[in-house]
Design an enzyme around this catalytic site. Sequence first.
Site, PDB file in Angstrom:
ATOM      1  N   ASP A   1       0.849  -1.188   0.000  1.00 30.60           N
ATOM      2  CA  ASP A   1       0.000   0.000   0.000  1.00 30.60           C
ATOM      3  C   ASP A   1       0.891   1.247   0.000  1.00 30.60           C
ATOM      4  O   ASP A   1       1.543   1.555   1.019  1.00 30.60           O
ATOM      5  CB  ASP A   1      -0.919  -0.011   1.226  1.00 30.60           C
TER       6      ASP A   1
ATOM      7  N   ASP B   1       0.170   3.941   2.773  1.00 36.05           N
ATOM      8  CA  ASP B   1       0.614   3.524   4.119  1.00 36.05           C
ATOM      9  C   ASP B   1       2.134   3.563   4.218  1.00 36.05           C
ATOM     10  O   ASP B   1       2.694   3.974   5.233  1.00 36.05           O
ATOM     11  CB  ASP B   1       0.118   2.110   4.425  1.00 36.05           C
TER      12      ASP B   1
END
Length: 209
Positions: free
Chosen positions: A200, A203
Site C-alpha cells: 500500500d 501507508d
Amino acid sequence: MGIFQVIDHPLIQHKLSIIRDKNCGTKEFREVVDEIAMLMAYEVSRDMPLEDYVVETPIVKTTQKTLSGKKVAIIPILRAGLGMVDGILSLIPAAKVGHIGLYRDHETLEPVEYFVKLPSDIDERQLFVVDPMLATGGSAIMAIDALKKRGGNNIKFVCLVAAPEGVKALQEAHPDIDIYTASLDEKLNEDGYIVPGLGDAGDRLFGTK
Ligand code: URA
C-alpha cells in the site's frame, strides 16, 4: 491512442527495487519515491515546447532555446500521489499543484470524489496526474474524468507501478492521455494489490497501517 511508456532507466529500476523491499522504512521510502518522481519528470517533460532565445555569451551573441512558458500543473490523487509532487517540483518549480481526493464506496466499490481543488486555468495547462499505483484504474479514470469535466484537455498520467489491468482500463476510458510508469508489473491479486508491487503506497509513504 496516447503514449504508454515504461521509463526503465537503470537508476529508476534500482531505486524501485529499494522501495519494493518490505523492510524499506518510511523515511527511505519517501526519499526514494521523491527521487524516482524527479527522474520520471525528466522524461515526462521531454516534449515541453521551446522557443528561440537570444543570449550573449562572453564570446558572441547567439540564438539558443528556452522553455516557451507552457504552464504545468501537477495533480496528485490523494493521498499517495502527494509523495510524487516534490520530486516533480524540483525539476519544474513553477508548476501549480491541484489536488483530487477520492474514496472507495464500501457498497459499490466505486471511487467517489470528495475533494477537488485546482488552478483556475487548467484548460491552459499541461496536467501531470500523479498516483504511485495504477491498479484497477478506477481512481485514475475518475480523476481524469474530474479534470476533463472542468476543462482539462492536455493530460499525462504518471505512476511508479502499473498493473496491466489498470493500463487497459485507463486506455479504454481515456485513449487520448499519455501514461508513464516506472514498471509494468505482472497482475492484480484478489485483494486488488499489484503483484509483485510494493504494498500500500499510501501507508508506506506516511507510516500508517
Ligand atoms: N494501491 C496501492 O497502494 N497498492 C497496490 O498494490 C494497489 C493499489
